[in-house]
Design a protein around this motif. Structure first.
Motif, PDB file in Angstrom:
ATOM      1  N   ILE A 215       0.832  -1.196   0.000  1.00 20.64           N
ATOM      2  CA  ILE A 215       0.000   0.000   0.000  1.00 20.64           C
ATOM      3  C   ILE A 215       0.875   1.257   0.000  1.00 20.64           C
ATOM      4  CG2 ILE A 215      -0.218   0.131   2.509  1.00 20.64           C
ATOM      5  CD1 ILE A 215      -3.143   1.027   2.066  1.00 20.64           C
ATOM      6  N   TYR A 216       2.088   1.126   0.538  1.00 16.70           N
ATOM      7  CA  TYR A 216       3.015   2.259   0.508  1.00 16.70           C
ATOM      8  C   TYR A 216       3.393   2.591  -0.934  1.00 16.70           C
ATOM      9  CZ  TYR A 216       7.162   5.129   1.234  1.00 16.70           C
ATOM     10  OH  TYR A 216       8.070   6.160   1.196  1.00 16.70           O
ATOM     11  N   GLY A 217       3.763   1.576  -1.693  1.00 12.64           N
ATOM     12  CA  GLY A 217       4.129   1.805  -3.088  1.00 12.64           C
ATOM     13  C   GLY A 217       2.973   2.347  -3.899  1.00 12.64           C
ATOM     14  N   ALA A 218       1.763   1.827  -3.665  1.00 17.10           N
ATOM     15  CA  ALA A 218       0.593   2.270  -4.426  1.00 17.10           C
ATOM     16  C   ALA A 218       0.295   3.741  -4.162  1.00 17.10           C
ATOM     17  CB  ALA A 218      -0.619   1.409  -4.076  1.00 17.10           C
ATOM     18  N   THR A 219       0.273   4.133  -2.884  1.00 20.20           N
ATOM     19  CA  THR A 219      -0.047   5.531  -2.559  1.00 20.20           C
ATOM     20  C   THR A 219       1.093   6.468  -2.960  1.00 20.20           C
ATOM     21  OG1 THR A 219       0.724   5.100  -0.287  1.00 20.20           O
ATOM     22  CG2 THR A 219      -1.651   4.996  -0.692  1.00 20.20           C
ATOM     23  N   PHE A 220       2.327   5.999  -2.839  1.00 19.03           N
ATOM     24  CA  PHE A 220       3.480   6.819  -3.230  1.00 19.03           C
ATOM     25  C   PHE A 220       3.448   7.128  -4.722  1.00 19.03           C
ATOM     26  CE2 PHE A 220       7.687   7.119  -5.093  1.00 19.03           C
ATOM     27  CZ  PHE A 220       8.307   8.083  -4.320  1.00 19.03           C
ATOM     28  N   PHE A 221       3.293   6.098  -5.534  1.00 19.82           N
ATOM     29  CA  PHE A 221       3.341   6.297  -6.981  1.00 19.82           C
ATOM     30  C   PHE A 221       2.109   7.044  -7.497  1.00 19.82           C
ATOM     31  CE2 PHE A 221       6.500   2.796  -6.927  1.00 19.82           C
ATOM     32  CZ  PHE A 221       7.513   3.444  -7.623  1.00 19.82           C
ATOM     33  N   MET A 222       0.962   6.855  -6.870  1.00 21.01           N
ATOM     34  CA  MET A 222      -0.224   7.578  -7.319  1.00 21.01           C
ATOM     35  C   MET A 222      -0.070   9.078  -7.059  1.00 21.01           C
ATOM     36  SD  MET A 222      -2.226   5.664  -8.941  1.00 21.01           S
ATOM     37  CE  MET A 222      -3.479   6.925  -9.143  1.00 21.01           C
ATOM     38  N   ALA A 223       0.398   9.427  -5.854  1.00 25.57           N
ATOM     39  CA  ALA A 223       0.520  10.845  -5.500  1.00 25.57           C
ATOM     40  C   ALA A 223       1.632  11.528  -6.286  1.00 25.57           C
ATOM     41  CB  ALA A 223       0.762  10.988  -4.001  1.00 25.57           C
ATOM     42  N   THR A 224       2.830  10.947  -6.272  1.00 26.73           N
ATOM     43  CA  THR A 224       3.961  11.583  -6.964  1.00 26.73           C
ATOM     44  C   THR A 224       3.834  11.456  -8.475  1.00 26.73           C
ATOM     45  OG1 THR A 224       5.282   9.552  -6.777  1.00 26.73           O
ATOM     46  CG2 THR A 224       5.495  11.175  -5.010  1.00 26.73           C
ATOM     47  N   GLY A 225       3.254  10.351  -8.945  1.00 25.92           N
ATOM     48  CA  GLY A 225       3.073  10.178 -10.387  1.00 25.92           C
ATOM     49  C   GLY A 225       2.045  11.132 -10.954  1.00 25.92           C
ATOM     50  N   PHE A 226       0.969  11.368 -10.193  1.00 20.28           N
ATOM     51  CA  PHE A 226      -0.042  12.323 -10.632  1.00 20.28           C
ATOM     52  C   PHE A 226       0.567  13.718 -10.712  1.00 20.28           C
ATOM     53  CE2 PHE A 226      -4.102  14.720  -9.992  1.00 20.28           C
ATOM     54  CZ  PHE A 226      -4.778  14.203 -11.085  1.00 20.28           C
ATOM     55  N   HIS A 227       1.433  14.041  -9.748  1.00 17.79           N
ATOM     56  CA  HIS A 227       2.121  15.334  -9.801  1.00 17.79           C
ATOM     57  C   HIS A 227       3.072  15.390 -10.989  1.00 17.79           C
ATOM     58  CE1 HIS A 227       5.515  18.042  -8.883  1.00 17.79           C
ATOM     59  NE2 HIS A 227       4.554  18.849  -8.468  1.00 17.79           N
ATOM     60  N   GLY A 228       3.800  14.292 -11.225  1.00 17.57           N
ATOM     61  CA  GLY A 228       4.713  14.258 -12.367  1.00 17.57           C
ATOM     62  C   GLY A 228       3.992  14.461 -13.685  1.00 17.57           C
ATOM     63  N   PHE A 229       2.784  13.906 -13.786  1.00 16.36           N
ATOM     64  CA  PHE A 229       1.982  14.117 -14.992  1.00 16.36           C
ATOM     65  C   PHE A 229       1.643  15.593 -15.153  1.00 16.36           C
ATOM     66  CE2 PHE A 229      -2.340  14.485 -16.814  1.00 16.36           C
ATOM     67  CZ  PHE A 229      -2.089  14.005 -18.085  1.00 16.36           C
TER      68      PHE A 229
END
Length: 292
Positions: A215-229
């Motif tokens: 769940i750490y990886g999922a929430t990390f990548f969703m938050a930072t990836g959405f920002h990266g987009f």
């Protein structure tokens, strides 16, 4: 007869446009195609009325339609501005529209922050046994190595803060009719945006955890990836403004396109600061750091 059609108000009555219906069609195709693409990637099937749609092609057709609409619709908007249709009232409403758009983006990020804090702050709740199972009763979860916030993340923080400075420099130069300063400031901002995305891509490629691991990886990548987009979109936004600046489209009194891009970029800056402090620093506090 000419006087009967003369504009005597501050409002802009737009001509009939094909872009809304084409945009709706493109949105439908890209959504439908996105489902088909995900089914294809997972090795599944996606049949409708006996026709197999699983594959990437429908998604990319929808994306092409959306990009075409963006180019055509915004080109029409720029043309209307040069024709004098963007009066004081119209310009004010365009600003309201951009503010509302950024507010809607804020709520997107609130959702990702909510998911992250919900998982991290209540990781050991005994009433929620599933969370203890997924996290080991602690945050970050047991066995997770986190990224060092004082390595690439702080580097990217400095990059974005610098880019906020350069886009402000460009705006100041535009207001003072300094075209050279405007172009230089925008060029530096675009280069810094590309550098940020490159560093984040490298960070993702070498991350010690994956999206599906926890769940750490999922929430990390969703938050930072959405920002990266959003950084990627903002960089394209500013690149378009750079091209328009070179062409001489902007003036000290008429430059809402640039102003909207600058607002969007500052919004991206502020969100990153929240991400850096809450996810990289606070969220990884006390966890073992990944080597390298």
């Amino acid at each position: 007869m000419a006087e009967a059609h003369q504009k005597n108000h501050d409002y802009h009555i737009i001509d009939p446009s094909p872009w809304p219906i084409i945009a709706a069609f493109g949105a439908f195709v890209i959504t439908f195609g996105g489902v088909a693409y995900m089914r294809y990637l997972s090795g599944g099937s996606f049949k409708v009325f006996g026709i197999e749609f699983a594959g990437p092609w429908l998604f990319y057709i929808g994306l092409a339609v959306i990009l075409y609409v963006m180019y055509g619709w915004w080109s029409d908007t720029i043309k209307e501005a040069h024709e004098g249709a963007h009066t004081r009232v119209v310009s004010l409403h365009l600003r309201y529209g951009m503010i509302m758009f950024i507010a809607s983006e804020v709520m997107f990020f609130v959702a990702w922050f909510w998911a992250y804090f919900d998982a991290s702050l209540f990781s050991s709740e005994p009433i929620q046994a599933s969370r203890v199972l997924f996290t080991g009763g602690q945050w970050p979860p047991k066995g997770v190595e986190v990224l060092d916030p004082w390595h690439l993340p702080i580097y990217n923080t400095v990059i974005l803060l610098l880019s906020g400075t350069t886009v402000t420099w460009a705006h100041h130069a535009l207001l003072h009719n300094d075209r050279k300063g405007l172009i230089q400031g925008l060029t530096l901002t675009v280069l810094l945006g590309i550098l940020f995305s490159s560093v984040q891509a490298y960070e993702y490629a070498h991350a010690p955890f994956a999206f599906r691991d926890s769940i750490y990886g999922a929430t990390f990548f969703m938050a930072t990836g959405f920002h990266g987009f959003h950084v990627l979109i903002g960089t394209i936004f500013l690149l378009v403004c750079l091209v328009r600046s070179i062409k001489g489209d902007f003036t000290p009194t008429q430059h809402f396109g640039f102003e909207a891009a600058a607002w969007y970029w500052h919004f991206v800056d502020v969100v990153w600061l929240f991400l850096f402090f809450s996810i990289y620093i606070w969220g990884g506090w006390g966890a073992p750091l990944a080597a390298g």
